[in-house]
Design a protein around this motif. Structure first.
Motif, PDB file in Angstrom:
ATOM      1  N   ARG A   1      19.182  -8.767   9.735  1.00 33.57           N
ATOM      2  CA  ARG A   1      20.100  -8.867  11.385  1.00 33.57           C
ATOM      3  C   ARG A   1      20.559  -8.032  11.818  1.00 33.57           C
ATOM      4  N   ASP A   2      21.169  -6.685  11.526  1.00 33.95           N
ATOM      5  CA  ASP A   2      21.262  -5.617  12.424  1.00 33.95           C
ATOM      6  C   ASP A   2      20.306  -4.895  13.011  1.00 33.95           C
TER       7      ASP A   2
ATOM      8  N   ASP B   1      13.766 -15.325   8.365  1.00 32.61           N
ATOM      9  CA  ASP B   1      13.467 -15.781   9.201  1.00 32.61           C
ATOM     10  C   ASP B   1      14.631 -14.755  10.183  1.00 32.61           C
ATOM     11  N   ALA B   2      15.083 -14.322   9.203  1.00 29.48           N
ATOM     12  CA  ALA B   2      15.262 -12.935  10.003  1.00 29.48           C
ATOM     13  C   ALA B   2      14.917 -11.955  10.967  1.00 29.48           C
TER      14      ALA B   2
ATOM     15  N   GLU C   1      19.747  -9.737   3.939  1.00 29.00           N
ATOM     16  CA  GLU C   1      19.759 -10.604   4.633  1.00 29.00           C
ATOM     17  C   GLU C   1      20.770 -10.437   6.148  1.00 29.00           C
ATOM     18  N   ALA C   2      21.671 -10.215   5.768  1.00 30.98           N
ATOM     19  CA  ALA C   2      22.854  -8.922   7.397  1.00 30.98           C
ATOM     20  C   ALA C   2      22.457  -8.056   7.108  1.00 30.98           C
TER      21      ALA C   2
ATOM     22  N   SER D   1      15.850 -13.979   3.445  1.00 29.59           N
ATOM     23  CA  SER D   1      15.460 -13.478   5.455  1.00 29.59           C
ATOM     24  C   SER D   1      14.376 -13.114   6.065  1.00 29.59           C
TER      25      SER D   1
ATOM     26  N   ALA E   1      12.419 -12.460  13.395  1.00 25.87           N
ATOM     27  CA  ALA E   1      13.395 -12.050  15.049  1.00 25.87           C
ATOM     28  C   ALA E   1      13.058 -10.604  14.956  1.00 25.87           C
ATOM     29  N   THR E   2      13.643  -9.681  14.229  1.00 26.33           N
ATOM     30  CA  THR E   2      12.628  -8.411  13.916  1.00 26.33           C
ATOM     31  C   THR E   2      11.261  -8.123  14.743  1.00 26.33           C
TER      32      THR E   2
ATOM     33  N   GLY F   1      17.540  -5.601  13.358  1.00 23.72           N
ATOM     34  CA  GLY F   1      16.690  -6.913  14.371  1.00 23.72           C
ATOM     35  C   GLY F   1      17.477  -6.137  15.485  1.00 23.72           C
ATOM     36  N   ALA F   2      18.789  -6.296  15.262  1.00 28.11           N
ATOM     37  CA  ALA F   2      19.748  -6.516  16.712  1.00 28.11           C
ATOM     38  C   ALA F   2      19.641  -5.300  17.088  1.00 28.11           C
TER      39      ALA F   2
END
Lengths: 184, 184
Positions: free
Chosen positions: A64-65, A115-116, A60-61, A113, A119-120, A67-68
DNA sequence: ACCTGAACACCGTTCAAGT
DNA sequence: ACCTGAACACCGTTCAAGT
């Protein structure tokens, strides 16, 4: 009488990510994580349900990275160019976090993950909407994403053994897929 | 004084494949395999170096089956149509052996089964040669294969959560990629 | 409230002893 | 020559006992 906290969930997940990249999935043991954060293995279960749960948090982390990173790549210009930049950013991220990336769609982390992941997908969807139109944006995004993920998986697994330049093949794929999607 | 052989490497690998599909990677233990072939766990080490070795053999057998399936699909007509048929056959195979397929490019099995993979690539290369020309055949084959593998991985992982018909998205991808590659 | 040592179940693997 | 029971190291996880 409370004991001072000797670690945190964030620290545990970060340790998990570091160990994953340096020692592989098999090396990512509760013992190894505990050693790195300076605690005994049983204490980890205060913050994490199980090793599988930790693995999920690690993925998940990572997502998220990713996606950012994707959301930070310059977009808003020519959608074909944007798509190419997004694909290159994805590949660069995968090279920096190969093990974490390979776990994103692994059976183990499935159902995590998501949801993340959504976002991606956003910046990709923005580009494919411009390129293929509202109606085909989702299918187009799935085509691009599947290709990029598949390519990177195969590359990381060392599956490209028939010679030829892998870099060139990636650019070839970007160009042709982006070209195909812009057709009405 | 020789003891009669109570199992064989083939039987062990087949047991491994069955257990993999029914119980997952974590369920594929030496104990489970031994139980299924009617032998004690230590005896497996007469035919297999380690659990990782068994996993490699399982993946290799899966890739060989996939190759046979692809080579058996009718080709020789329109290369775009052939490519579409190959992609559909790949997906059908993946749905029949999801766990085995997901391990093909997993970190664990890396470096395995690459000869078998090359055989799998042959029919794809034949189609892309007709479609994109000798010079771009390899890059085109990599584009198609990466897309199909990525799509199937994501599908099996349940990553397509944004709605829309997954079947349609696959056909969309086939059509557009085959179309893109046929352009000079 | 968090941390720990001790303990348990399970798994991969080795090996000497059987036939 | 293959098979087995016993044993070892390692790992995930639980839990009662500490502070």
């Amino acid at each position: 009488m409370p004991t001072p906290e000797r670690t945190s969930l964030d620290e545990i997940v970060q340790a998990g990510r570091d160990i994953l990249e340096s020692a592989g999935v098999a090396g990512l043991t509760m013992q190894a994580v505990a050693d790195r954060v300076g605690v005994r293995a049983p204490s980890l279960y205060k913050r994490v349900r199980s090793r599988d749960d930790l693995l999920r948090l690690v993925v998940e982390a990572t997502v998220r990275d990713l996606g950012a990173q994707l959301n930070a790549t310059a977009t808003g210009g020519d959608p074909r160019r944007d798509l190419a930049e997004l694909a290159r950013a994805f590949r660069a991220f995968a090279h920096a976090h190969p093990l974490g990336c390979q776990l994103i769609f692994a059976p183990k982390a499935a159902g995590a993950s998501l949801d993340a992941l959504a976002a991606t997908a956003a910046p990709v969807l923005r580009a494919t909407t411009l390129l293929a139109g509202e109606q085909h944006a989702l299918q187009a995004a799935r085509t691009v994403t599947a290709w990029a993920y598949g390519f990177i998986s195969m590359e990381l697994a060392g599956a490209f053994q028939l010679g030829g330049d892998v870099e060139d093949a990636y650019e070839f794929g970007i160009a042709h897929i982006a070209g195909a999607l812009s057709a009405p």
